[in-house]
Write an enzyme that holds these catalytic residues in place. Structure first.
Site, short mmCIF file in Angstrom:
data_model
loop_
_atom_site.label_atom_id
_atom_site.label_comp_id
_atom_site.label_asym_id
_atom_site.label_seq_id
_atom_site.Cartn_x
_atom_site.Cartn_y
_atom_site.Cartn_z
N TYR A 71 0.85 -1.19 0.00
CA TYR A 71 0.00 0.00 0.00
C TYR A 71 0.89 1.24 0.00
O TYR A 71 1.65 1.48 0.94
CB TYR A 71 -0.90 0.04 1.23
CG TYR A 71 -1.97 -1.02 1.30
CD1 TYR A 71 -2.18 -1.92 0.26
CD2 TYR A 71 -2.80 -1.12 2.41
CE1 TYR A 71 -3.17 -2.89 0.34
CE2 TYR A 71 -3.80 -2.07 2.50
CZ TYR A 71 -3.98 -2.96 1.46
OH TYR A 71 -4.97 -3.91 1.54
N PRO A 219 -16.32 -3.98 2.95
CA PRO A 219 -17.67 -4.33 3.41
C PRO A 219 -18.73 -3.34 2.94
O PRO A 219 -19.92 -3.64 3.05
CB PRO A 219 -17.53 -4.30 4.94
CG PRO A 219 -16.44 -3.30 5.20
CD PRO A 219 -15.47 -3.51 4.07
N LEU A 220 -18.30 -2.21 2.41
CA LEU A 220 -19.24 -1.23 1.86
C LEU A 220 -19.18 -1.20 0.33
O LEU A 220 -19.60 -0.23 -0.30
CB LEU A 220 -18.95 0.17 2.43
CG LEU A 220 -19.16 0.29 3.94
CD1 LEU A 220 -18.79 1.69 4.42
CD2 LEU A 220 -20.60 -0.03 4.32
N GLY A 221 -18.67 -2.29 -0.25
CA GLY A 221 -18.63 -2.35 -1.71
C GLY A 221 -17.82 -1.23 -2.31
O GLY A 221 -18.17 -0.68 -3.35
N ARG A 222 -16.72 -0.87 -1.63
CA ARG A 222 -15.82 0.20 -2.08
C ARG A 222 -16.58 1.51 -2.29
O ARG A 222 -16.36 2.25 -3.24
CB ARG A 222 -15.08 -0.22 -3.35
CG ARG A 222 -14.33 -1.55 -3.17
CD ARG A 222 -13.49 -1.89 -4.37
NE ARG A 222 -12.99 -3.26 -4.26
CZ ARG A 222 -11.92 -3.63 -3.56
NH1 ARG A 222 -11.25 -2.72 -2.90
NH2 ARG A 222 -11.53 -4.89 -3.54
N GLY A 223 -17.48 1.78 -1.35
CA GLY A 223 -18.24 3.03 -1.36
C GLY A 223 -19.59 2.93 -2.02
O GLY A 223 -20.47 3.76 -1.79
#
Length: 344
Positions: A71, A219-223
């Site tokens: 990263y 977990p938020l679908g990448r926003g």
């Protein structure tokens, strides 16, 4: 049906610290922080703000900080080391290794050989400025190296005290079984959300039988599930959702928007945000599930963390499942190159 406990919204303070969860011998907050976006891929984040987010996470009991050696080409680990300085014992640092990433893009290959395991550990320890890594995870399976070799090297590092626990990411049930037979695997990191549910077919059951904690990334679908992405044109040139994730192509994104709209409507009925509802759905999958949503906003961090206090009844869960059936998602979760390194 309204929730029993109302989580906070942006601008409010979080009422309590997070409850604890177990990852092997580690105790962590019920929700962690994915730190990738603090360095790259989702647009710029001011470095001082990034440090503030990490420290605010510790204040809230969001103790599991997830990073990786690639990263920001190491910059993210250095950021985490700076942010936890003076508070190291409050943090549970999770870092990953294995991706070969000599330049831009998401990587060119995977290494899981024993020599690379050891070299990666030493390099991450230096960048993090710490004497131990709490959770050390193989990012993807190296199909050219038996997983037994990788796990054997990880077990040696644990015995030497350089790491406390180790995990695997995006491996299937059979690989998890083989690995666990060599030495206990503490965590399985995989993409899991309302629109990525492959783990539920088999791997989740194996992880639970073996006592392996599940750490869902994205977990938020990448926003997307938070309602933050309505048009592919709004994604910046450096945003990897534009080139690495088929679900965000213009056609697929447009076809997927009804899913986000239905989730937003359910959230509005309950007086919470769509992000909170999506995270609460994951928390209700079991006490062995520790999601790691990412954010570069202290306000969103508190908002997300308070989803752990959102109580959902059977009717709520049924409504969510009906509104976002897994079969309706358009596009694969990774592109073809990346899917080659994933097991389900």
């Amino acid at each position: 049906m309204p929730p029993v406990n109302q989580p906070v919204k942006s601008g409010e303070s979080t009422p309590v610290r997070l409850p604890g969860r177990r990852i092997g011998s580690l105790t962590v907050g019920a929700q962690g922080l994915g730190c990738l976006g603090l360095s790259e891929f989702y647009g710029p984040v001011d470095p001082d703000t990034a440090v503030t987010v990490v420290r605010r996470a510790l204040d809230l009991g969001v103790t599991l900080l997830d990073t990786a050696d690639v990263y920001g080409h190491g910059a993210n680990e250095e950021l985490i080391g700076k942010a936890v300085a003076g508070r190291r014992d409050e943090a549970v640092i999770s870092t990953k290794f294995g991706v070969v990433r000599p330049g831009p893009g998401v990587g060119t290959g995977i290494r899981g050989d024993a020599a690379h395991v050891r070299e990666s550990c030493e390099a991450s320890l230096r960048r993090l400025g710490t004497d131990r890594i709490d959770l050390f995870t193989l990012t993807r399976l190296d199909r050219t190296v038996p997983v037994e070799e990788t796990v054997g090297a990880l077990a040696e590092l644990r015995k030497a005290g350089k790491i406390r626990e180790f995990g695997l990411s995006e491996v299937g049930a059979k690989t998890l079984e083989r690995a666990h037979a060599v030495a206990p695997v503490a965590a399985l990191q995989t993409e899991w959300s309302l629109w990525s549910r492959g783990i539920e077919r088999e791997t989740l059951h194996t992880a639970r039988r073996l006592g392996v904690a599940v750490v869902p990334y994205a977990p938020l679908g990448r926003g997307f599930l938070a309602g933050a992405v309505r048009s592919a044109d709004r994604l910046g040139e450096g945003d990897f959702r534009r080139f690495g994730l088929p679900r965000f192509t213009p056609d697929n994104l447009a076809a997927n928007l009804p899913l986000a709209d239905r989730l937003a409507a359910l959230a509005a009925e309950r007086g919470v945000t769509a992000a909170q509802l999506a995270l609460a759905w994951l928390h209700h999958r079991g006490p062995d599930v520790i999601p790691i949503p990412g954010t570069g906003s202290p306000a969103h961090l508190a908002e997300n963390a308070s989803a752990t206090a959102l109580a959902l009844g059977p009717a709520d869960l049924a409504a969510i499942e009906a509104a976002l059936p897994a079969g309706e998602v358009h596009g694969t979760r990774w592109n073809e190159q990346s899917l080659a390194y994933i097991e389900e």
